[in-house]
Write an enzyme that holds these catalytic residues in place. Structure first.
Site, short mmCIF file in Angstrom:
data_model
loop_
_atom_site.label_atom_id
_atom_site.label_comp_id
_atom_site.label_asym_id
_atom_site.label_seq_id
_atom_site.Cartn_x
_atom_site.Cartn_y
_atom_site.Cartn_z
CB SER A 562 -0.95 -0.03 1.19
OG SER A 562 -1.99 0.90 1.04
CG ASP A 647 -6.93 -2.21 -3.44
OD1 ASP A 647 -7.54 -1.50 -2.64
OD2 ASP A 647 -5.73 -2.50 -3.30
CG HIS A 682 -5.99 -2.20 0.24
ND1 HIS A 682 -5.21 -1.69 -0.78
CD2 HIS A 682 -5.40 -1.80 1.39
CE1 HIS A 682 -4.21 -0.99 -0.25
NE2 HIS A 682 -4.30 -1.05 1.06
#
Length: 710
Positions: A562, A647, A682
């Site tokens: 991320s 995501d 995600h």
């Protein structure tokens, strides 16, 4: 919204079935994405983006899906020879997980709650029974049954009504964090007709037992922006709006205070907070009272117990302090605040929990997270630890009248342990040591070292390795970091890491600037126009560890996900020669283009983290480090990149564009693999074991690249 994304999956399946043969046969060369010139409007003038076409918000474009399938096929082909190793790593990891495990029960409103996994189950069963009894457990959620028929399932949050008869929960069966609110009668198990879509996993009951408060999300940006009240048995379209946050740079949460007297709406940005509360007895409060109005660089959080508020705030305290506000003086506002845990230059207050007669404080000092108890008489009682690098954190403490404070303790060697300490006597009792079958802590060593960054700053590093690994500059080194949003990375035992350690790899966590391991100043020095400190800290830690003999030059791997994936992209551009391999998970790599588009989920929240690129100085600075924009013709490390098609945090097309540009630009022959999970968001696939299959794959890739004997 749920039906929209389910239909999107159906269309996607049809598109995949109609793909060209090159995406379905065994590839002999990596896929090459077509260049389609596109100009992105930008403050410095239009920017060319040849791969902008890979963005498809509907996830239905056949050409885009074909390209992603081709990348997956290439990864499959390249990883084929390592498949046995990945399978072995997965089996080793699962062997370190207790199959039929259960949580330590906690008490709340007269009931004990626990979570139990059956052997082999991906999802747990949530259950409860009357507190203080040994009777049969009552099933609240049979998650294995709920997950059947879904490729993704997440129980995001649940809340039990004050009368203990009903439970509301939020579930996601797509992976895009657009949850659905449902309610059922606990005694009968009957699910009510009440269904509210596109909500946050954050639910609160009002005191009447008939009204559920929830946060509605914007259908485009997915920002939670409205607090609504749903009365059971009524049409959700008529749900009453209690509060709407107009400023799109703020996120939102709702809660019941520690004594359940108040319902509070909390809005937060990176540098500002505001909390407004109303009596919970009201089914749908007409008005909320603001604890303190929002200001730039003013943060606070308030809890209520008895006849006072306890507030964590940075007012005149960069590392935060605790103050109290008596109910009788609430009308005076901040003028009535009284310090109980003053400001400190070395102690950062992370969290707190008020009890009757004392406050439990969760704090950081010297890079470690620890607990201390502060009595109402002013006596401070620290909770001791016995390792150089560790983590303590407050656990579930729902009974404020208790003298026992529950917390967790762990390190890179010690499995997470749930402990209670008596605030009066100091007595400790261990409630549970997380079982790690086949793991012997005595076979490993943990250290805390300090690397000096290029500007002279000392950066803490947590290390673990198998006992007997020599510090002679020959060992393979694996370095991890995050370094954004003030999020601190704490040490813990990870079953998926044990196989790496057993093969002689030294594992390091670099506590770089951008987190808050060393206090709020650590974060301030690692965001906005100081963001590059995050990247250079990571590189300087690597060079220090190699110079000190912890790892071999040419045998260093790095990983981040991320915002940590942004770190990996920046490091790959800035110091590719220092790393043999890099793993970038769901990486935020197209910083400028994303931050210029307010329609993308999370963008507006991020202005205080990265800056608003509509403002020229921030645009110029972000452009100077954005990984996608700074790919150049040079040799890069071996790369393993991953994303999820659904995501909502970092959109799939950021890593897709980055990989496409790297393939067309880099000058080396090192492997570049791109794994796209076509059914996840995600956090990857749902389920207890699925993530370990993913980690086994990239771990096999890393071990192979580092030349670790198998």
């Amino acid at each position: 919204m749920r039906s929209k994304f389910l239909s999107g999956l159906t269309v996607m399946s049809a598109a995949l079935a109609a793909m060209p043969a090159f995406a379905q046969s065994v590839p002999t060369a990596p896929p090459v994405a077509e260049k389609k010139p596109y100009q992105v409007p930008s403050p410095g003038g239009p920017r060319e983006d040849d791969y902008y076409w890979l963005r498809d918000d509907t996830r239905k474009n056949a050409e885009m899906l074909s390209y992603l399938a081709a990348e997956n096929a290439w990864t499959d082909a390249q990883m084929a020879r390592l498949k046995p190793l990945a399978q072995k790593l997965y089996e080793e990891t699962v062997s370190h997980i207790k199959q039929d495990d259960s949580s330590v029960p906690y008490d709340d409103n007269g009931w004990s709650y626990a979570r139990r996994f059956a052997a082999g189950a991906d999802y747990p069963v949530n259950e409860r029974r009357k507190a203080g009894t040994t009777g049969a457990w009552q099933v609240l959620f049979d998650q294995p049954a709920m997950a059947k028929g879904h490729s993704f399932f997440s129980l995001g949050d649940f809340a039990v009504s004050d009368d203990n008869t009903k439970v509301a929960w939020a579930e996601d069966t797509v992976g895009r964090r657009q949850y659905v609110l449902r309610v059922k009668d606990i005694a009968t198990g009957k699910v009510m007709s009440d269904t509210v879509g596109n909500v946050e996993p954050n639910l609160v009951w009002s005191g009447d037992g008939r009204t559920v408060l929830y946060i509605a999300k914007d259908p485009v940006t997915l920002r939670g922006y409205q607090v609504k009240a749903h009365v059971l048995g009524t049409d959700p379209a008529s749900d009453r709006l209690l509060y709407e946050e107009k400023d799109d740079t703020f996120q939102m949460g709702i809660l019941r205070t520690r004594d359940s007297k108040y319902v509070c709406v909390v809005v937060q940005s990176t540098v500002s907070d505001e909390q407004r509360c109303a009596p919970a007895a009201s089914p749908a409060p007409a008005a909320f009272t603001t604890i303190a109005p929002r200001e730039k660089e003013f943060r606070y959080y308030a809890e209520h117990l008895g006849d006072r508020w306890v507030i964590r705030t940075n007012r005149g305290a960069k590392n935060y302090k605790l103050v109290t506000l008596a109910d009788a003086g609430a009308a005076k506002g901040e003028a009535a605040w009284k310090d109980i845990a003053p400001a400190s230059d070395t102690v950062f207050i992370e969290d707190f929990a008020p009890f009757e007669g004392f406050v439990a404080i969760d704090q950081r000092e010297g890079g470690n997270r620890m607990i201390r108890l502060l009595t109402d008489a002013g006596k401070s009682i620290p909770v001791e630890a016995g390792e150089p690098a560790y983590r303590m954190a407050l656990d579930v403490n729902r009974v404020p009248s208790s003298r026992w404070v529950r917390y967790t303790y762990g390190s890179l060697v010690t499995p997470t342990t749930t402990i209670e300490i008596n605030a009066g006597t100091g007595e400790k009792r261990v409630l549970k040591v997380t079982p790690v079958p086949g793991y012997d802590p005595s076979k490993y060593v943990t250290e805390r070292v300090w690397a000096t960054a290029r500007d002279g700053t000392r950066v803490p590093v947590s290390l673990v390795h198998a006992r007997g690994v020599k510090r002679d500059g020959t060992a393979p080194l694996f370095q991890y970091a995050y370094g954004s949003y003030g999020y601190s990375t704490d040490p813990a035992v990870d079953p998926s890491r044990i196989g790496m350690l057993d093969r002689g790899v030294v594992y390091a966590i670099a506590h770089i600037r951008g987190g808050q391991e060393m206090g709020r100043g650590w974060y301030d020095d690692g965001h906005l126009l100081n963001k590059k400190n995050t990247f250079t800290d990571f590189i300087d830690v690597t060079r220090y560890l190699v110079a000190q003999g912890y790892g071999a030059k040419g045998r260093v791997a790095a990983m981040g996900g991320s915002a940590g994936g942004l770190l990996m992209g920046a490091v790959a551009n800035m110091a590719p020669q220092d790393y043999k391999a890099i793993v970038a998970q769901v990486p935020f790599v197209d910083v400028v283009t994303t931050m210029l588009d307010a329609s993308i989920p999370l963008t507006t929240f991020e202005y205080d983290e990265w800056g608003n690129p509509a403002v020229q100085p921030y645009y110029d600075y972000m452009l100077s480090y954005s990984p996608y924009d700074n790919v150049t013709a040079k040799a890069y490390p071996s790369l393993f990149v991953s994303t999820g098609l659904w995501d909502s945090q970092v959109q799939y097309y950021e890593p897709a564009k980055w990989v496409a540009k790297l393939r067309a630009t880099k000058t080396d022959a090192n492997p570049l693999l791109f794994r796209i999970n076509m059914e996840a968001g995600h956090g990857g696939k749902s389920g207890r074991f699925e993530r370990y299959r993913d980690s086994a794959e990239w771990t096999a890739f890393v071990l192979d690249q580092l030349g670790v004997p198998q």
